[in-house]
Design a protein around this motif. Structure first.
Motif, PDB file in Angstrom:
ATOM      1  N   ARG A 175      30.939  39.157  49.229  1.00 24.01           N
ATOM      2  CA  ARG A 175      32.198  38.434  49.443  1.00 24.01           C
ATOM      3  C   ARG A 175      32.725  37.980  48.081  1.00 24.01           C
ATOM      4  N   SER A 176      33.934  38.365  47.775  1.00 25.12           N
ATOM      5  CA  SER A 176      34.528  37.977  46.493  1.00 25.12           C
ATOM      6  C   SER A 176      36.036  38.238  46.538  1.00 25.12           C
ATOM      7  N   LYS A 177      36.800  37.412  45.832  1.00 23.25           N
ATOM      8  CA  LYS A 177      38.247  37.625  45.777  1.00 23.25           C
ATOM      9  C   LYS A 177      38.577  38.862  44.942  1.00 23.25           C
ATOM     10  N   LYS A 178      37.716  39.161  43.972  1.00 23.97           N
ATOM     11  CA  LYS A 178      37.947  40.346  43.150  1.00 23.97           C
ATOM     12  C   LYS A 178      36.815  41.342  43.359  1.00 23.97           C
ATOM     13  N   GLU A 179      37.087  42.571  43.058  1.00 20.88           N
ATOM     14  CA  GLU A 179      36.101  43.645  43.255  1.00 20.88           C
ATOM     15  C   GLU A 179      35.056  43.609  42.159  1.00 20.88           C
ATOM     16  N   TRP A 180      33.781  43.798  42.573  1.00 21.03           N
ATOM     17  CA  TRP A 180      32.695  43.912  41.607  1.00 21.03           C
ATOM     18  C   TRP A 180      32.630  45.357  41.113  1.00 21.03           C
ATOM     19  N   THR A 181      32.588  45.523  39.815  1.00 22.45           N
ATOM     20  CA  THR A 181      32.597  46.872  39.245  1.00 22.45           C
ATOM     21  C   THR A 181      31.299  47.252  38.542  1.00 22.45           C
ATOM     22  N   SER A 182      30.411  46.280  38.362  1.00 28.42           N
ATOM     23  CA  SER A 182      29.132  46.578  37.695  1.00 28.42           C
ATOM     24  C   SER A 182      28.061  45.628  38.207  1.00 28.42           C
ATOM     25  N   PHE A 183      26.836  45.933  37.853  1.00 26.41           N
ATOM     26  CA  PHE A 183      25.718  45.097  38.279  1.00 26.41           C
ATOM     27  C   PHE A 183      25.748  43.723  37.600  1.00 26.41           C
ATOM     28  N   GLU A 184      26.505  43.594  36.531  1.00 25.47           N
ATOM     29  CA  GLU A 184      26.633  42.298  35.866  1.00 25.47           C
ATOM     30  C   GLU A 184      27.177  41.239  36.813  1.00 25.47           C
ATOM     31  N   ILE A 215      27.372  35.982  56.695  1.00 17.19           N
ATOM     32  CA  ILE A 215      28.658  35.706  57.331  1.00 17.19           C
ATOM     33  C   ILE A 215      28.987  34.213  57.232  1.00 17.19           C
ATOM     34  N   GLU A 216      27.953  33.366  57.300  1.00 18.90           N
ATOM     35  CA  GLU A 216      28.143  31.919  57.231  1.00 18.90           C
ATOM     36  C   GLU A 216      28.322  31.422  55.795  1.00 18.90           C
ATOM     37  N   GLY A 217      28.243  32.331  54.824  1.00 21.37           N
ATOM     38  CA  GLY A 217      28.452  31.962  53.429  1.00 21.37           C
ATOM     39  C   GLY A 217      27.228  31.437  52.729  1.00 21.37           C
ATOM     40  N   LYS A 218      26.053  31.580  53.332  1.00 26.14           N
ATOM     41  CA  LYS A 218      24.827  31.098  52.715  1.00 26.14           C
ATOM     42  C   LYS A 218      24.220  32.121  51.764  1.00 26.14           C
ATOM     43  N   LEU A 219      24.744  33.327  51.759  1.00 24.34           N
ATOM     44  CA  LEU A 219      24.329  34.386  50.842  1.00 24.34           C
ATOM     45  C   LEU A 219      25.563  34.983  50.188  1.00 24.34           C
ATOM     46  N   ASP A 220      25.394  35.452  48.945  1.00 21.83           N
ATOM     47  CA  ASP A 220      26.522  36.078  48.240  1.00 21.83           C
ATOM     48  C   ASP A 220      26.571  37.581  48.460  1.00 21.83           C
ATOM     49  N   ALA A 221      25.405  38.184  48.709  1.00 20.50           N
ATOM     50  CA  ALA A 221      25.370  39.647  48.849  1.00 20.50           C
ATOM     51  C   ALA A 221      24.190  40.071  49.715  1.00 20.50           C
ATOM     52  N   LEU A 276      29.403  45.433  59.494  1.00 20.13           N
ATOM     53  CA  LEU A 276      29.792  44.888  58.193  1.00 20.13           C
ATOM     54  C   LEU A 276      30.949  45.669  57.570  1.00 20.13           C
ATOM     55  N   LEU A 277      30.965  46.980  57.793  1.00 24.17           N
ATOM     56  CA  LEU A 277      32.059  47.791  57.239  1.00 24.17           C
ATOM     57  C   LEU A 277      33.411  47.427  57.846  1.00 24.17           C
ATOM     58  N   GLN A 278      33.395  46.789  59.008  1.00 21.36           N
ATOM     59  CA  GLN A 278      34.640  46.455  59.694  1.00 21.36           C
ATOM     60  C   GLN A 278      34.908  44.948  59.734  1.00 21.36           C
ATOM     61  N   THR A 279      34.084  44.179  59.033  1.00 28.34           N
ATOM     62  CA  THR A 279      34.258  42.719  59.015  1.00 28.34           C
ATOM     63  C   THR A 279      35.253  42.326  57.925  1.00 28.34           C
ATOM     64  N   PRO A 280      36.328  41.647  58.284  1.00 31.62           N
ATOM     65  CA  PRO A 280      37.325  41.211  57.283  1.00 31.62           C
ATOM     66  C   PRO A 280      36.689  40.318  56.221  1.00 31.62           C
ATOM     67  N   GLY A 281      37.072  40.532  54.982  1.00 35.92           N
ATOM     68  CA  GLY A 281      36.574  39.720  53.881  1.00 35.92           C
ATOM     69  C   GLY A 281      35.279  40.221  53.279  1.00 35.92           C
ATOM     70  N   VAL A 282      34.650  41.220  53.898  1.00 38.32           N
ATOM     71  CA  VAL A 282      33.396  41.771  53.373  1.00 38.32           C
ATOM     72  C   VAL A 282      33.713  43.023  52.568  1.00 38.32           C
ATOM     73  N   ARG A 283      33.258  43.064  51.342  1.00 40.32           N
ATOM     74  CA  ARG A 283      33.501  44.210  50.462  1.00 40.32           C
ATOM     75  C   ARG A 283      32.236  45.061  50.325  1.00 40.32           C
ATOM     76  N   LEU A 284      32.423  46.320  49.999  1.00 39.99           N
ATOM     77  CA  LEU A 284      31.329  47.260  49.748  1.00 39.99           C
ATOM     78  C   LEU A 284      31.331  47.631  48.270  1.00 39.99           C
ATOM     79  N   PHE A 285      30.161  47.531  47.652  1.00 38.77           N
ATOM     80  CA  PHE A 285      30.052  47.867  46.231  1.00 38.77           C
ATOM     81  C   PHE A 285      30.213  49.363  46.035  1.00 38.77           C
ATOM     82  N   ASP A 286      31.070  49.738  45.082  1.00 42.69           N
ATOM     83  CA  ASP A 286      31.332  51.149  44.768  1.00 42.69           C
ATOM     84  C   ASP A 286      30.521  51.523  43.528  1.00 42.69           C
ATOM     85  N   PHE A 287      29.559  52.464  43.721  1.00 43.51           N
ATOM     86  CA  PHE A 287      28.737  52.932  42.600  1.00 43.51           C
ATOM     87  C   PHE A 287      29.528  53.971  41.802  1.00 43.51           C
TER      88      PHE A 287
END
Length: 439
Positions: free
Chosen positions: A131-140, A189-195, A210-221
């Motif tokens: 869950r993040s407002k911006k997309e994660w692009t690396s493992f950093e 989903i409850e916000g107790k985990l980041d990933a 999870l693929l269809q849950t609003p607000g949940v993003r999938l990391f793109d390798f």
């Protein structure tokens, strides 16, 4: 009726002539059935995965397929690949076969454990949901985050640690948790985990949710190809745009993923006939196209670090054994196991076929010939009698002749042997005439 009776084949004599040899041959075949390469068991134990996981769903499909051949497949839940490996290795666990993710072991270790592979079955991508407002692009982006990788038995932590290492990161730089997938998803989903980090086929209900849950993003390798060069057990797969829901355009673009493969692993003691049966089931279950693979891509003898069993290699090259294409599994297995015995049976049957008919003939004629001994004893009694006793002895022998003739008249033999019967009766009359001279 009498004519019919005497022209019928003598079943009783045939049974006595053929029976002992037939029983001997039957005993040889039955003994060989149990001693020469014993038949496969009718009950097997399969180590799958967690409840509602893709592993468990597929294992139940295998159970249904094997049941069509009267084989009961008992499905056992487990924590994943590492636990499945341990159970298959430990013969006391009575687990015959199970799913193991590629990368969970290596060829030398597998050989030392006596493990064999029946091939790879489907892709199990590394899914990193966040869950993040911006997309994660690396493992950093994962640094310092609360991340669930599942229990140790899953093998995800081991793989995640390898991914961190090639990104110059240490495990201590993230906050790892090891809850099972279902409670971890609830916490996420409850916000107790980041990933969430999971490795599963897209058939998993949690993955699809999870693929269809609003607000949940999938990391793109984005560097997927580089990862597969560093780790040969990984494959570069693409989750196509719209594959989850074409109408809603989920996902909205192609995603690059890195993926181990699920392999079917057994102990080397697994009966060879069952290998082909499992692979036929695998072809039905995994042979179609899905989100990540094309039609006919699986099952495959690639993507596995455990050596593929020779019988499985034959299946991939030429398909099921010849007999299994046309006969039931158990009939084809019987013929495949017993062909040596059947050849020996044929070799014995040829000379025996020349011995048994004379035995049958001898048995029929022996019922006639044994009376000649009685006739000879009558003649001998007359010849040995002195003059004073000859008349009395002749009377006694005449009674004996009457008894012999009465018994002979009751003989029932096939018409083809009537000549011997009538010859005996004429010889009885001949002896009777000799006795009458002494009266």
């Amino acid at each position: 009726m009498a004519k019919i009776k005497f022209t019928l084949f003598s079943l009783k004599d045939a049974v006595f002539a053929f029976g002992p040899i037939a029983l001997l041959l039957l005993a040889i075949v039955v003994s060989a059935y149990y001693l020469v390469d014993p038949a496969p068991g009718r009950t097997l134990d399969f180590s799958a995965g967690q409840e509602n996981s893709a592993y468990e769903i597929f294992a139940k499909q295998y159970s249904e397929e094997l049941a069509k051949n009267q084989i009961a497949l008992r499905v056992h839940q487990s924590q994943g690949s590492q636990e499945n490996l341990e159970k298959i290795t430990d013969l006391e666990s009575n687990i015959d076969i199970g799913f193991v993710q590629s990368g969970s072991t290596n060829q030398l270790d597998a050989e030392a454990r006596g493990l064999i592979s029946l091939g790879s079955l489907f892709y199990e991508p590394i899914w990193i949901f966040y869950r993040s407002k911006k997309e994660w692009t690396s493992f950093e982006e994962l640094r310092g985050k609360r991340i669930n990788v599942g229990p140790d038995g899953f093998g995800v932590r081991r793989l995640f640690r390898q991914l961190l290492s090639v990104n110059s990161m240490e495990e201590s730089e993230v906050q790892l948790q090891q809850d099972e997938n279902t409670p971890a998803t609830v916490a996420f989903i409850e916000g107790k985990l980041d990933a969430l980090v999971m490795s599963s086929a897209p058939d998993s209900l949690l993955i699809q949710m999870l693929l269809q849950t609003p607000g949940v993003r999938l990391f793109d390798f984005a560097q997927a190809e580089a990862y597969t060069r560093r780790f040969p057990f990984l494959s570069h797969v693409i989750l196509p745009r719209g594959i989850v829901d074409i109408g809603k355009n989920i996902p909205a673009r192609d995603y690059h993923l890195i993926s181990p493969t699920a392999t079917l692993v057994a102990h080397e003691s697994l009966h060879p006939a069952l290998i082909s049966l499992f692979l036929q089931a695998a072809k039905k279950i995994h042979g179609g196209a899905n989100w990540l693979s094309r039609q006919g891509e699986f099952p495959s003898d690639r993507y596995t670090e455990i050596a593929v069993e020779k019988q499985a290699e034959k299946f991939y090259k030429s398909g099921p054994p010849f007999l299994q294409r046309y006969l039931s599994f158990w009939m084809s297995n019987f013929l495949e196991r017993m062909w040596v015995v059947l050849l020996a049976f044929g070799a014995l049957a040829l000379p025996l076929s020349k011995i048994i008919p004379p035995l049958y003939v001898w048995r029929i004629r022996s019922r006639i010939y044994r009376w000649y001994g009685q006739l000879r004893s009558v003649e001998h009694a007359i010849d040995e009698a002195n003059v004073k006793q000859r008349k009395q002895i002749a009377q006694d022998q005449m009674k004996k002749l009457d008894e012999i003739e009465a018994r002979v008249n009751q003989l029932s033999i096939p018409l083809s042997y009537a000549e011997e019967l009538y010859g005996l009766r004429s010889h009885i009359n001949f002896v009777r005439q000799r006795v009458e001279v002494c009266l």
